[in-house]
Design a protein around this motif. Structure first.
Motif, short mmCIF file in Angstrom:
data_model
loop_
_atom_site.label_atom_id
_atom_site.label_comp_id
_atom_site.label_asym_id
_atom_site.label_seq_id
_atom_site.Cartn_x
_atom_site.Cartn_y
_atom_site.Cartn_z
N LEU A 239 0.84 -1.21 0.00
CA LEU A 239 0.00 0.00 0.00
C LEU A 239 0.87 1.26 0.00
O LEU A 239 0.58 2.23 -0.70
N ILE A 240 1.96 1.21 0.77
CA ILE A 240 2.84 2.39 0.87
C ILE A 240 3.57 2.60 -0.45
O ILE A 240 3.69 3.73 -0.96
N GLU A 241 4.01 1.50 -1.03
CA GLU A 241 4.72 1.58 -2.32
C GLU A 241 3.76 2.11 -3.40
O GLU A 241 4.12 2.99 -4.19
N GLU A 242 2.54 1.59 -3.42
CA GLU A 242 1.57 2.02 -4.44
C GLU A 242 1.17 3.49 -4.26
O GLU A 242 0.73 4.13 -5.21
N GLY A 247 11.25 6.04 -0.40
CA GLY A 247 12.30 7.07 -0.48
C GLY A 247 11.87 8.41 0.11
O GLY A 247 12.70 9.31 0.26
N LEU A 248 10.59 8.56 0.52
CA LEU A 248 10.13 9.82 1.12
C LEU A 248 10.85 10.05 2.46
O LEU A 248 10.96 9.12 3.26
N ALA A 253 14.68 10.59 8.78
CA ALA A 253 13.87 9.36 8.67
C ALA A 253 13.41 9.19 7.23
O ALA A 253 12.95 10.15 6.62
N MET A 254 13.53 7.99 6.70
CA MET A 254 13.18 7.78 5.29
C MET A 254 12.42 6.46 5.12
O MET A 254 12.75 5.45 5.76
N VAL A 255 11.40 6.47 4.27
CA VAL A 255 10.72 5.23 3.90
C VAL A 255 11.73 4.42 3.08
O VAL A 255 12.24 4.90 2.06
N SER A 256 12.03 3.22 3.56
CA SER A 256 13.06 2.42 2.89
C SER A 256 12.72 2.19 1.42
O SER A 256 11.55 1.93 1.08
N ARG A 257 13.73 2.27 0.57
CA ARG A 257 13.52 1.97 -0.87
C ARG A 257 13.46 0.46 -1.08
O ARG A 257 13.01 -0.01 -2.10
N LYS A 258 13.96 -0.30 -0.06
CA LYS A 258 14.00 -1.76 -0.23
C LYS A 258 12.70 -2.41 0.24
O LYS A 258 12.25 -3.39 -0.36
#
Ligand SMILES: Cc1cc2nc3c(=O)[nH]c(=O)nc-3n(C[C@H](O)[C@H](O)[C@H](O)COP(=O)(O)OP(=O)(O)OC[C@H]3O[C@@H](n4cnc5c(N)ncnc54)[C@H](O)[C@@H]3O)c2cc1C
Length: 312
Positions: A239-242, A247-248, A253-258
């Motif tokens: 859901l977060i990826e979609e 990367g935000l 603090a960053m939403v992991s790209r992995k």
């Protein structure tokens, strides 16, 4: 009397100052005073005194599912140690009975189980918590969770009372248990593990560890999955990826790209950065999918305290 003064005056051998950023896997958090009970008796004494004096406390395991406030915690952090990290194995008719102290780390316990041919714990090989933290969170992965193996939980309560809770009284659910309500500190867990082929168990654990290395951002400080899986919906990471949030960043603090359900500390994250990022993720995922995400992580001292800017 301040929590710090009380801790050092009443428990001189057990109290110490600590930096919460050194005790949490997110590497975030300010100063606090800790009590490190090394036995059930010491834990009962500590809880008795803290209860009598009305001093708030928070029990910290490995800190692998906790956000700690930058401004520090104005109570006592309880970190179990000593014999509470012990593990005793017994053969049973169908497999093994294991008495694991709450401070015992989960990965070596899972590793030992696989080596001995004690089944059921391979899922836990890569979960970097303690037995007490895993019981409280009902840790799980790959379709298994600790509750499926628990026979009973020993816990020490408010006045220092020791009680054994059979599994059916622990209200285990998906990443939840009755111990999340506070009041009781898990001091040990009795697990019942069925006999199994050690070679197969080792292969299963190795496969889980490989999958974790491939899919999780293990090279950066994090606290595991930030949000719980919503019932009847896609996993939070999807859901977060979609919603386009990989990367935000907010501060450090960053939403992991992995793996989008992981927030990583890129070096200088403040607890307030992480709280802000969590709120942005929740709002944007709700706008994009209509699903409201709920945190799995625990805020030490509460969300508002963690959202406060503090000295770092
Ligand atoms: C890289 C990574 C991967 C992870 N993978 C998984 C996974 O696959 N599955 C999963 O479920 N979790 C996972 N986690 C999250 C975390 O490791 C688990 O929730 C773990 O069980 C927490 O244990 P802990 O000792 O670190 O507890 P903490 O994070 O210190 O505490 C978590 C909660 O448990 C309470 N608690 C701790 N000890 C006790 C005790 N003795 N008595 C009562 N309450 C207590 C704390 O007060 C807090 O509310 C992962 C975390 C990381 C960093």
């Amino acid at each position: 009397m301040s929590a710090r003064r009380l801790a050092f005056e009443r428990f001189p051998g057990m109290a110490s100052d600590l930096a919460l950023c050194d005790c949490t896997t997110w590497r975030v958090g300010g100063p606090a005073v800790a009590l490190r009970p090394g036995s059930r008796g010491e834990l009962a004494d500590a809880l008795g005194v803290l209860g009598d004096e009305g001093v708030p406390w928070f029990v910290l395991g490995r800190g692998s599912n906790v956000l700690a406030p930058d401004s520090g915690y104005d109570g006592v952090v309880i970190i179990l140690s000593g014999v509470l990290a012990g593990v005793a194995w017994q053969r049973s008719d169908s497999g093994f009975a294991v008495d694991a102290g709450a401070a015992a780390p989960l990965p070596p316990l899972a590793g030992a189980a696989c080596m001995k041919g004690a089944g059921g714990l391979a899922f836990a090989a890569g979960i970097p918590g303690t037995v007490g933290g895993a019981a409280c969170m009902n840790a799980g992965a790959y379709g298994s969770s600790l509750s499926g193996l628990v026979e009973s939980v020993e816990a020490v309560g408010p006045g220092g009372t020791v009680r054994i809770f059979p599994a059916c009284e622990c209200r285990f659910g998906y990443r939840s248990s009755s111990f999340q309500a506070g009041g009781w500190v898990v001091s040990g867990v009795r697990l019942s593990l069925p006999a199994a082929d050690p070679a197969l168990l080792r292969a299963e654990a190795a496969d889980h560890l490989r999958r974790r290395r491939e899919t999780l951002p293990l090279d950066m400080p994090n606290a595991g999955s930030v949000f719980k899986r919503p019932p009847d919906d896609k996993p939070p990471g999807r859901l977060i990826e979609e919603a386009g949030l990989k990367g935000l960043s907010c501060g450090g603090a960053m939403v992991s790209r992995k793996h989008a359900n992981f927030i990583v500390n890129t070096g200088e994250a403040a607890s307030a950065d992480i709280v802000r990022l969590i709120e942005i993720i929740r709002e944007r995922v709700e706008a994009a999918s209509g699903t409201t995400l709920v945190e799995e992580i625990v805020y030490m001292g509460g969300r508002d305290l963690c959202a406060r800017e503090g000295a770092r």
